[in-house]
Scaffold this active site. Structure first.
Site, PDB file in Angstrom:
ATOM      1  N   TYR A 149      51.618  47.072   5.964  1.00  0.00           N
ATOM      2  CA  TYR A 149      52.273  46.030   6.762  1.00  0.00           C
ATOM      3  C   TYR A 149      51.950  46.284   8.222  1.00  0.00           C
ATOM      4  O   TYR A 149      52.042  47.424   8.694  1.00  0.00           O
ATOM      5  CB  TYR A 149      53.786  46.075   6.551  1.00  0.00           C
ATOM      6  CG  TYR A 149      54.586  45.119   7.412  1.00  0.00           C
ATOM      7  CD1 TYR A 149      55.392  45.598   8.454  1.00  0.00           C
ATOM      8  CD2 TYR A 149      54.551  43.747   7.200  1.00  0.00           C
ATOM      9  CE1 TYR A 149      56.132  44.728   9.243  1.00  0.00           C
ATOM     10  CE2 TYR A 149      55.292  42.864   7.978  1.00  0.00           C
ATOM     11  CZ  TYR A 149      56.076  43.368   9.011  1.00  0.00           C
ATOM     12  OH  TYR A 149      56.813  42.503   9.788  1.00  0.00           O
ATOM     13  N   ASP A 244      46.651  51.554  12.679  1.00  0.00           N
ATOM     14  CA  ASP A 244      47.956  51.015  13.058  1.00  0.00           C
ATOM     15  C   ASP A 244      48.952  52.177  13.019  1.00  0.00           C
ATOM     16  O   ASP A 244      49.465  52.530  11.955  1.00  0.00           O
ATOM     17  CB  ASP A 244      48.360  49.888  12.095  1.00  0.00           C
ATOM     18  CG  ASP A 244      49.748  49.366  12.432  1.00  0.00           C
ATOM     19  OD1 ASP A 244      50.193  48.401  11.748  1.00  0.00           O
ATOM     20  OD2 ASP A 244      50.390  49.899  13.350  1.00  0.00           O
ATOM     21  N   LYS A 272      57.577  51.324  18.125  1.00  0.00           N
ATOM     22  CA  LYS A 272      58.698  52.172  17.699  1.00  0.00           C
ATOM     23  C   LYS A 272      58.965  53.313  18.695  1.00  0.00           C
ATOM     24  O   LYS A 272      59.526  53.084  19.764  1.00  0.00           O
ATOM     25  CB  LYS A 272      58.457  52.672  16.276  1.00  0.00           C
ATOM     26  CG  LYS A 272      58.422  51.515  15.253  1.00  0.00           C
ATOM     27  CD  LYS A 272      58.226  52.003  13.841  1.00  0.00           C
ATOM     28  CE  LYS A 272      57.896  50.879  12.898  1.00  0.00           C
ATOM     29  NZ  LYS A 272      59.051  50.127  12.435  1.00  0.00           N
TER      30      LYS A 272
HETATM   31  P1  KE4 Z   1      57.353  45.281  14.937  1.00  0.00           P
HETATM   32  O1  KE4 Z   1      56.745  43.941  15.281  1.00  0.00           O
HETATM   33  O2  KE4 Z   1      58.438  45.182  13.886  1.00  0.00           O
HETATM   34  O3  KE4 Z   1      57.784  46.081  16.178  1.00  0.00           O
HETATM   35  O4  KE4 Z   1      56.180  46.192  14.304  1.00  0.00           O
HETATM   36  C1  KE4 Z   1      55.474  45.703  13.175  1.00  0.00           C
HETATM   37  C2  KE4 Z   1      54.847  46.872  12.455  1.00  0.00           C
HETATM   38  C3  KE4 Z   1      53.491  47.107  12.616  1.00  0.00           C
HETATM   39  N1  KE4 Z   1      52.879  48.149  12.005  1.00  0.00           N
HETATM   40  C4  KE4 Z   1      53.591  49.003  11.228  1.00  0.00           C
HETATM   41  C5  KE4 Z   1      52.873  50.144  10.572  1.00  0.00           C
HETATM   42  C6  KE4 Z   1      54.988  48.815  11.037  1.00  0.00           C
HETATM   43  O5  KE4 Z   1      55.671  49.687  10.246  1.00  0.00           O
HETATM   44  C7  KE4 Z   1      55.623  47.737  11.654  1.00  0.00           C
HETATM   45  C8  KE4 Z   1      57.101  47.452  11.469  1.00  0.00           C
HETATM   46  N2  KE4 Z   1      57.769  48.259  10.487  1.00  0.00           N
HETATM   47  C9  KE4 Z   1      58.940  47.669   9.874  1.00  0.00           C
HETATM   48  C10 KE4 Z   1      59.555  48.671   8.887  1.00  0.00           C
HETATM   49  N3  KE4 Z   1      58.668  49.197   7.948  1.00  0.00           N
HETATM   50  C11 KE4 Z   1      59.934  47.254  10.891  1.00  0.00           C
HETATM   51  C12 KE4 Z   1      61.295  46.913  10.332  1.00  0.00           C
HETATM   52  C13 KE4 Z   1      61.536  45.447  10.371  1.00  0.00           C
HETATM   53  O6  KE4 Z   1      60.602  44.653  10.094  1.00  0.00           O
HETATM   54  O7  KE4 Z   1      62.697  45.106  10.679  1.00  0.00           O
END
Ligand code: KE4
Length: 434
Positions: A149, A244, A272
């Site tokens: 993801y 990523d 994060k």
């Molecule tokens: P954000 O747009 O949520 O800040 O980041 C997206 C993203 C991109 N790449 C990786 C590897 C990620 O894990 C994420 C976001 N992770 C999720 C949880 N696995 C965020 C939690 C959520 O969507 O509320």
């Protein structure tokens, strides 16, 4: 002694109320308990390794806001930095010294990054990195891996992990076919299909993007051969290799997975931890590639609040904390203790589990199979996981509400917290037999 945190009536009424105002009552689907059922506790405050809900329950927190809280909630040095930043303003829409300071720290800490651009989320970071890679190479094709993801970017919302997978919608409606026509999805850790894809399409591939340790199908670890082949093929075909590291950056090592494994990508995305709980994302890489980005180059990317001083202050405090305190030895010890405790608790109760862990990110898969890609991850018993999850939640332990997420240990979780967690896990595993 086990605690009882099963009484959550105020959360239940708040969830009913919020669900009338916000889709699913949440501002991100991952929080909605869709994969485990029941009502998400509404949190009132966080402190160190703990979250406190609106019903007065205390939970040992293994989500840490889905990764940012490497040093737990409300670390004094991070709060102090934010408080000071607020005394001078919140956002100016003009360059500030703090942006260069955080950029300098990122460049010094992340081995492959020579230049970096701040954005406001991991999604913005990956979306921008893909566009830059396409602008740099003049090609359209991208490769992603099933179960990874990368945020809710149209071109990457295909066979996506995290809540998209949890909620059974890994390829979202609303994404036009054209947006994903150039996206090729391959199985993670599968050298054969990677080689075949490059032999067939190599010279049309702008980028390969992957989680260098996957968190979003649960924790899945790349084989050294897979990473080495990825690097070699991207070099051979002039394809941009994007790590990523939104989740793994500053998590598995101060320089992320690329430092841990000694494999350097051409571009890296971050999020994060870099914002310490404030909205910060970043993308960076070789100067030759980053010089394609407007206003120096022609690839356009912008953001009103990108690099805002308050978020920069939090990020600078976080990265300085990492450099000053080097939390990784302690994170390794505490996380290994947790994983070993889960393993013994499951064995004591005859529950087959597979635990994948890299440093302070780990997942307990409710399966006896090894988990190395999406198909083996989805062999897990999600119904059993949900029962185990609630068994822990009702005993004061807050895990990610999905089998397909990683949990995070912070530098402020104590051995007493771990012992308490294992006690709760023991009791929760015991309920699975009934
Ligand atoms: P954000 O747009 O949520 O800040 O980041 C997206 C993203 C991109 N790449 C990786 C590897 C990620 O894990 C994420 C976001 N992770 C999720 C949880 N696995 C965020 C939690 C959520 O969507 O509320």
């Amino acid at each position: 002694m086990l605690t009882d945190t099963s009484k959550r009536t105020r959360s239940e009424s708040l969830f009913k109320h919020a669900s009338k105002l916000i889709p699913g009552g949440v501002n991100s689907p991952a929080r909605a308990f869709g994969g485990v059922g029941g009502t998400p506790p509404f949190m009132k405050r966080g402190d160190g390794a703990y979250l406190f809900d609106v019903d007065g329950n205390r939970f040992i927190d293994y989500i840490g806001s889905w990764g940012p809280h490497l040093f737990g909630h409300r670390h004094p040095k991070i709060l102090q930095a934010i408080e000071y930043a607020l005394t001078i303003g919140t956002s100016f829409g003009a360059p500030t010294e703090a942006e260069a300071e955080l950029a300098q720290l990122v460049i010094e800490m992340v081995p492959s990054i020579e230049m970096v651009r701040m954005v406001n989320s991991g999604t913005e970071a990956t979306m921008s990195a893909i566009r830059v890679a396409r602008g740099f190479t003049g090609r359209n094709g991208i490769v992603k891996f099933a179960g990874c993801y990368h945020g809710h970017v149209d071109s990457l919302l295909v066979a996506a992990g995290s809540a998209a997978l949890t909620l059974g919608c890994p390829s979202s409606p609303g994404v036009p076919a054209g947006a994903t026509a150039d996206t090729l999805v391959l199985p993670y850790n599968d050298c054969e299909s990677l080689l075949a894809a490059f032999q067939k399409n190599g010279d049309q591939l702008a980028a390969v993007i992957l989680e260098p340790v996957v968190g979003n199908m649960g924790c899945v670890i790349p084989t050294p051969e897979f990473l080495a082949l990825l690097r070699a093929l991207c070099t051979q075909h002039g394809t941009v290799l994007i790590f990523d590291e939104v989740m793994t950056g500053f998590r598995v090592a101060s320089g992320g997975a690329q430092q841990l494994f000694g494999v350097l990508p051409d571009m890296t995305t971050l999020g994060k931890i870099i914002g310490a709980g404030m909205p910060v994302g970043a993308y960076g890489g070789r100067a030759e590639i980053m010089n394609c980005v407007s206003p120096v180059g022609k690839v356009y990317q912008a953001g009103t609040l990108s690099g805002n001083p308050v978020a920069m202050a939090a990020g600078i405090a976080m990265l300085n904390l990492i450099r000053d305190e080097n939390p990784y030895p302690k994170l390794e010890t505490t996380s290994a203790m947790l994983a070993d405790g889960f393993q013994s608790a499951a064995a004591d109760n005859g529950v087959p589990v597979t635990i994948n862990r890299v440093g302070s990110m780990l997942t307990v898969f409710l399966t006896s199979n090894g988990v190395r890609d999406l198909s083996s991850a989805t062999s897990s018993d999600t119904a059993l996981f949900s029962k185990w999850f609630h068994g822990l939640l009702n005993r004061g332990v807050y895990l990610p509400c999905s089998q397909f997420e990683a949990m995070f240990v912070s530098a402020v979780h104590t051995s007493e917290d771990i012992e308490q967690t294992i006690l709760a896990a023991q009791a929760a595993f015991a309920t699975l037999k009934s």
